[in-house]
Design a protein around this motif. Structure first.
Motif: not given
Length: 145
Positions: A13-14, A16-19, A64, A67-70
């Motif tokens: 999971k770490r 993956k970078n969807e941003a 959403k 932890k995905k968009v910092w």
């Protein structure tokens, strides 16, 4: 011990970078939304931001984005205003630095907003003078050494 039947754990999971949306369409504010600049992060998915209308609001980062968009201090964000709580809002979108510059160029952000910097200062500090961090030596000074 039971067998692992999933597709991976925490490290997968770490990765993956969807941003990483290279080119996305610029999103402008609608009614019920406002641009804001993050003042400080508070933890627990919350931050304190100053909106363009001059009010300081407590912003909640939606799940959403969590932890995905910092989000860091000084970032430009789009917040959704609450009808029932005027001092709280929800973070809808974080603008990338180039998107924030475009918003400022289009006149969506006021001129007094300083981009690309945190609270402690930023990249634009040396604009107001010839403050150089180096010493000039003359040829005679070098010969004496």
């Amino acid at each position: 011990m039971p067998k692992n039947k999933g597709k991976g754990g925490k490290n997968r999971k770490r990765g993956k970078n969807e941003a990483d949306d290279e080119k996305r369409e610029l999103v402008f504010k609608e009614d019920g939304q406002e641009y804001a600049q993050v003042l400080r992060m508070l933890g627990n998915g919350r931050c304190e931001a100053t909106c363009i209308d001059g009010r300081k609001r407590l912003c909640h980062i939606r799940g959403k984005m969590h932890k995905k968009v910092w989000i860091a201090a000084g970032d430009i964000i789009l917040v959704g205003l609450r009808d029932y709580q005027d001092d709280k809002s929800d973070v809808i979108l974080k603008y990338m630095p180039d998107e924030a510059r475009l918003l400022k160029a289009y006149g969506e952000l006021p001129e007094h907003i300083r981009l690309n910097e945190g609270i402690g200062g930023g990249l634009d500090e040396e604009e107001d003078g010839d403050a150089n961090d180096y010493i000039e030596f003359e040829d005679e000074d070098i010969d004496k050494i």
